[in-house]
Scaffold this motif. Structure first.
Motif, PDB file in Angstrom:
ATOM      1  N   HIS A  17      17.189  -2.346  26.290  1.00  0.00           N
ATOM      2  CA  HIS A  17      16.576  -1.601  27.104  1.00  0.00           C
ATOM      3  C   HIS A  17      16.465  -1.419  28.476  1.00  0.00           C
ATOM      4  CE1 HIS A  17      16.066  -0.144  22.641  1.00  0.00           C
ATOM      5  NE2 HIS A  17      17.477   2.118  23.088  1.00  0.00           N
ATOM      6  N   GLU A  18      17.103  -0.652  29.534  1.00  0.00           N
ATOM      7  CA  GLU A  18      16.916  -0.908  30.759  1.00  0.00           C
ATOM      8  C   GLU A  18      15.001  -1.320  31.089  1.00  0.00           C
ATOM      9  OE1 GLU A  18      18.179  -0.259  35.296  1.00  0.00           O
ATOM     10  OE2 GLU A  18      18.886   0.434  34.061  1.00  0.00           O
ATOM     11  N   HIS A  19      14.174  -0.297  30.813  1.00  0.00           N
ATOM     12  CA  HIS A  19      13.348   0.386  30.849  1.00  0.00           C
ATOM     13  C   HIS A  19      12.265   0.245  30.093  1.00  0.00           C
ATOM     14  CE1 HIS A  19      14.132   0.971  35.705  1.00  0.00           C
ATOM     15  NE2 HIS A  19      15.208   1.419  35.346  1.00  0.00           N
ATOM     16  N   LYS A  20      11.549  -0.483  29.874  1.00  0.00           N
ATOM     17  CA  LYS A  20      10.413  -0.350  28.371  1.00  0.00           C
ATOM     18  C   LYS A  20       9.543  -0.200  28.526  1.00  0.00           C
ATOM     19  CE  LYS A  20      12.713  -4.022  27.431  1.00  0.00           C
ATOM     20  NZ  LYS A  20      13.135  -5.061  25.906  1.00  0.00           N
ATOM     21  N   ILE A  21       8.467   1.208  28.131  1.00  0.00           N
ATOM     22  CA  ILE A  21       7.064   1.325  29.041  1.00  0.00           C
ATOM     23  C   ILE A  21       6.586   1.511  27.891  1.00  0.00           C
ATOM     24  CG2 ILE A  21       6.120   2.992  30.071  1.00  0.00           C
ATOM     25  CD1 ILE A  21       8.259   2.276  31.717  1.00  0.00           C
ATOM     26  N   VAL A  22       4.883   1.275  28.094  1.00  0.00           N
ATOM     27  CA  VAL A  22       4.422   1.135  26.580  1.00  0.00           C
ATOM     28  C   VAL A  22       3.393   1.085  27.262  1.00  0.00           C
ATOM     29  CG1 VAL A  22       3.301  -0.960  25.418  1.00  0.00           C
ATOM     30  CG2 VAL A  22       5.408  -0.729  25.548  1.00  0.00           C
ATOM     31  N   ILE A  23       2.726   1.868  26.132  1.00  0.00           N
ATOM     32  CA  ILE A  23       0.521   2.402  25.659  1.00  0.00           C
ATOM     33  C   ILE A  23      -0.099   1.729  24.800  1.00  0.00           C
ATOM     34  CG2 ILE A  23       1.371   3.930  27.860  1.00  0.00           C
ATOM     35  CD1 ILE A  23      -0.070   5.909  25.867  1.00  0.00           C
ATOM     36  N   ALA A  24      -1.141   1.331  25.365  1.00  0.00           N
ATOM     37  CA  ALA A  24      -1.639   1.385  23.719  1.00  0.00           C
ATOM     38  C   ALA A  24      -3.196   2.028  22.760  1.00  0.00           C
ATOM     39  CB  ALA A  24      -3.187   0.487  23.811  1.00  0.00           C
ATOM     40  N   GLY A  25      -3.035   2.291  22.004  1.00  0.00           N
ATOM     41  CA  GLY A  25      -4.057   3.390  21.424  1.00  0.00           C
ATOM     42  C   GLY A  25      -5.087   2.887  20.762  1.00  0.00           C
ATOM     43  N   ASN A  26      -5.685   3.064  19.920  1.00  0.00           N
ATOM     44  CA  ASN A  26      -7.163   3.370  19.414  1.00  0.00           C
ATOM     45  C   ASN A  26      -7.301   2.335  18.450  1.00  0.00           C
ATOM     46  OD1 ASN A  26      -6.010   5.862  18.222  1.00  0.00           O
ATOM     47  ND2 ASN A  26      -7.346   5.528  16.677  1.00  0.00           N
ATOM     48  N   HIS A  27      -6.187   1.957  18.053  1.00  0.00           N
ATOM     49  CA  HIS A  27      -6.582   0.561  17.222  1.00  0.00           C
ATOM     50  C   HIS A  27      -5.629  -0.517  18.028  1.00  0.00           C
ATOM     51  CE1 HIS A  27      -6.077   2.609  13.026  1.00  0.00           C
ATOM     52  NE2 HIS A  27      -5.991   3.839  13.392  1.00  0.00           N
ATOM     53  N   ASP A  28      -5.679  -0.702  19.186  1.00  0.00           N
ATOM     54  CA  ASP A  28      -5.311  -1.618  19.567  1.00  0.00           C
ATOM     55  C   ASP A  28      -6.114  -2.069  20.309  1.00  0.00           C
ATOM     56  OD1 ASP A  28      -2.378  -1.669  18.829  1.00  0.00           O
ATOM     57  OD2 ASP A  28      -2.122  -0.120  20.338  1.00  0.00           O
ATOM     58  N   ALA A  29      -7.178  -2.522  19.729  1.00  0.00           N
ATOM     59  CA  ALA A  29      -8.414  -2.960  20.494  1.00  0.00           C
ATOM     60  C   ALA A  29      -8.351  -4.597  20.769  1.00  0.00           C
ATOM     61  CB  ALA A  29      -9.851  -3.195  19.069  1.00  0.00           C
ATOM     62  N   TYR A  30      -7.811  -5.415  21.327  1.00  0.00           N
ATOM     63  CA  TYR A  30      -7.616  -6.793  21.879  1.00  0.00           C
ATOM     64  C   TYR A  30      -7.375  -5.992  22.899  1.00  0.00           C
ATOM     65  CZ  TYR A  30      -6.547 -10.821  23.703  1.00  0.00           C
ATOM     66  OH  TYR A  30      -6.688 -12.224  23.776  1.00  0.00           O
ATOM     67  N   LEU A  31      -6.675  -5.142  23.378  1.00  0.00           N
ATOM     68  CA  LEU A  31      -5.800  -4.600  24.559  1.00  0.00           C
ATOM     69  C   LEU A  31      -6.887  -4.304  25.617  1.00  0.00           C
ATOM     70  CD1 LEU A  31      -2.674  -3.322  23.616  1.00  0.00           C
ATOM     71  CD2 LEU A  31      -3.414  -5.994  24.774  1.00  0.00           C
ATOM     72  N   GLN A  32      -8.054  -3.683  25.035  1.00  0.00           N
ATOM     73  CA  GLN A  32      -9.671  -3.793  26.012  1.00  0.00           C
ATOM     74  C   GLN A  32     -10.652  -4.116  26.411  1.00  0.00           C
ATOM     75  OE1 GLN A  32     -12.180  -0.044  23.856  1.00  0.00           O
ATOM     76  NE2 GLN A  32     -12.124   0.963  25.290  1.00  0.00           N
ATOM     77  N   THR A  33     -10.287  -5.708  25.718  1.00  0.00           N
ATOM     78  CA  THR A  33     -10.710  -6.255  26.252  1.00  0.00           C
ATOM     79  C   THR A  33     -10.805  -7.506  27.617  1.00  0.00           C
ATOM     80  OG1 THR A  33      -8.990  -8.975  25.382  1.00  0.00           O
ATOM     81  CG2 THR A  33     -11.395  -7.320  24.433  1.00  0.00           C
ATOM     82  N   ALA A  34     -10.741  -8.060  28.923  1.00  0.00           N
ATOM     83  CA  ALA A  34     -10.541  -8.423  29.556  1.00  0.00           C
ATOM     84  C   ALA A  34      -9.737  -9.405  29.445  1.00  0.00           C
ATOM     85  CB  ALA A  34     -11.856  -9.083  30.214  1.00  0.00           C
ATOM     86  N   GLU A  35      -9.554 -10.296  28.581  1.00  0.00           N
ATOM     87  CA  GLU A  35      -8.387 -11.158  28.473  1.00  0.00           C
ATOM     88  C   GLU A  35      -7.188 -10.264  27.894  1.00  0.00           C
ATOM     89  OE1 GLU A  35      -7.234 -15.315  25.474  1.00  0.00           O
ATOM     90  OE2 GLU A  35      -9.661 -14.215  24.729  1.00  0.00           O
ATOM     91  N   GLY A  36      -7.017  -9.625  26.768  1.00  0.00           N
ATOM     92  CA  GLY A  36      -6.374  -8.733  26.714  1.00  0.00           C
ATOM     93  C   GLY A  36      -5.462  -7.848  27.537  1.00  0.00           C
ATOM     94  N   ARG A  37      -6.251  -7.392  28.356  1.00  0.00           N
ATOM     95  CA  ARG A  37      -6.045  -6.734  29.659  1.00  0.00           C
ATOM     96  C   ARG A  37      -4.873  -7.300  30.885  1.00  0.00           C
ATOM     97  NH1 ARG A  37     -10.769  -3.448  30.134  1.00  0.00           N
ATOM     98  NH2 ARG A  37     -10.005  -0.936  29.031  1.00  0.00           N
ATOM     99  N   SER A  38      -5.287  -8.987  31.446  1.00  0.00           N
ATOM    100  CA  SER A  38      -4.727  -9.863  31.703  1.00  0.00           C
ATOM    101  C   SER A  38      -3.386 -10.234  30.659  1.00  0.00           C
ATOM    102  CB  SER A  38      -5.255 -11.051  31.770  1.00  0.00           C
ATOM    103  OG  SER A  38      -5.479 -12.024  32.403  1.00  0.00           O
ATOM    104  N   TRP A  39      -3.723 -10.788  29.774  1.00  0.00           N
ATOM    105  CA  TRP A  39      -2.648 -11.021  29.550  1.00  0.00           C
ATOM    106  C   TRP A  39      -0.818  -9.866  28.891  1.00  0.00           C
ATOM    107  CZ3 TRP A  39      -1.261  -9.116  23.348  1.00  0.00           C
ATOM    108  CH2 TRP A  39      -0.387 -10.095  22.622  1.00  0.00           C
ATOM    109  N   VAL A  40      -0.916  -8.734  28.578  1.00  0.00           N
ATOM    110  CA  VAL A  40      -0.801  -7.831  28.337  1.00  0.00           C
ATOM    111  C   VAL A  40      -0.142  -7.492  30.046  1.00  0.00           C
ATOM    112  CG1 VAL A  40      -2.427  -5.544  28.812  1.00  0.00           C
ATOM    113  CG2 VAL A  40       0.110  -5.534  27.638  1.00  0.00           C
TER     114      VAL A  40
END
Length: 299
Positions: A97-120
């Motif tokens: 798909h040309e456009h792929k849009i993603v958000i996190a959810g309440n189970h995706d804890a690593y993406l709430q850390t500074a390291e996770g946000r930088s990586w994602v």
């Protein structure tokens, strides 16, 4: 699984169970569903949007059809570890798909850390736009869509991306971050009274979308979180919808149900502009053993 997790992830009750528990609320839901399921006018140049949410470590790449936009509305994982997220990233990247849009959810804890946000946010280099309380405008065949995404849901337990539950006023202040000109809204959780098992959604989010609808109705709202609420609804933003939301808040009542019927008879079966609401939860059923296909929406 216990507490509120058991509630939001439970399978949808049967029609008989719903009727037996609250007859007036059940009849009101059937009335409102007849309004919210009305067919919209076909589009001359539709943009095909593939909607998924709550995959929870399940690789469903083989089930995903072609389309212009792919939206994942959060809970990519069960435990939110970097390893789980990497596996999900790998199959998302493999999709064409040309456009792929993603958000996190309440189970995706690593993406709430500074390291996770930088990586994602490096996922953009591989064609995946990750949104956390932010907007992105994309172009599809000459049409512009402003997309806002947020992973936040009302507080329960120790999950990620949560905010305090709002009081009885349903103040939209937490959701003032949504731009007034949003075309596609992606939130992890549903608005109150809509595809949320009759009342588990956020009242503050609903209040904010009503504000948007008065001047610029979003074309599409994609969410998940409440696995048993999976489905599609056309939100008409009229008096009947407002009465239905009040019925959900007050847990039914025959007077309110008759009021809804009266409003529907007077408002008629319009075919005007509406917001298409989609609960795109993939896992569901007893102990989340069912794997449901993506929801395909033309906008």
């Amino acid at each position: 699984m216990s507490g509120f997790d058991a509630i939001i992830n439970r399978k949808a009750p049967s029609p008989w169970e719903l009727f037996k528990t609250n007859p007036s609320l059940y009849i009101a839901s059937k009335l409102y569903n007849s309004l919210s399921q009305q067919l919209l006018r076909p589009l001359s140049t539709p943009v095909r949007t593939i909607c998924i949410s709550d995959t929870h470590n399940t690789d469903i790449s083989a089930l995903i059809p072609p389309g212009d936009i792919l939206i994942h509305a959060g809970d990519l994982t069960y435990s939110g570890t970097p390893r789980e997220l990497q596996v999900t990233f790998d199959w998302l990247v493999s999709l064409p798909h040309e456009h792929k849009i993603v958000i996190a959810g309440n189970h995706d804890a690593y993406l709430q850390t500074a390291e996770g946000r930088s990586w994602v946010h490096t996922w953009r280099d591989r064609g995946i736009i990750y949104l956390e309380d932010e907007a992105q405008t994309i172009q599809v065949r000459g049409r512009a869509f402003k997309i806002f995404g947020s992973p936040f849901t009302p507080q329960h337990g120790n999950g990620a991306f949560q905010y305090p539950r709002m009081g009885v006023t349903g103040t939209p202040s937490r959701w003032s971050v949504i731009p007034n000109d949003t075309d596609i809204l992606i939130t992890h959780g549903p608005p109150h009274g809509h595809l949320d098992l009759a009342g588990l959604g956020c009242r503050a989010l609903l209040a904010r979308i009503w504000e948007l609808a008065r001047t610029h109705q979003p074309v599409l709202h994609v969410f998940g979180h409440i696995h048993g609420g999976r489905g599609i609804e056309n939100m008409p933003w009229n008096s009947a919808q407002s009465i239905w939301e009040d019925i959900v808040l007050k847990k039914g009542g025959w007077f309110h149900t008759m009021h809804l019927l009266w409003a529907m008879l007077w408002s008629g079966r319009d075919n005007g502009i509406r917001t298409i609401a989609v609960n795109a939860s993939v896992v569901g059923g007893l102990r989340d053993r069912d794997i449901r296909p993506p929801v395909v929406i033309d906008i």
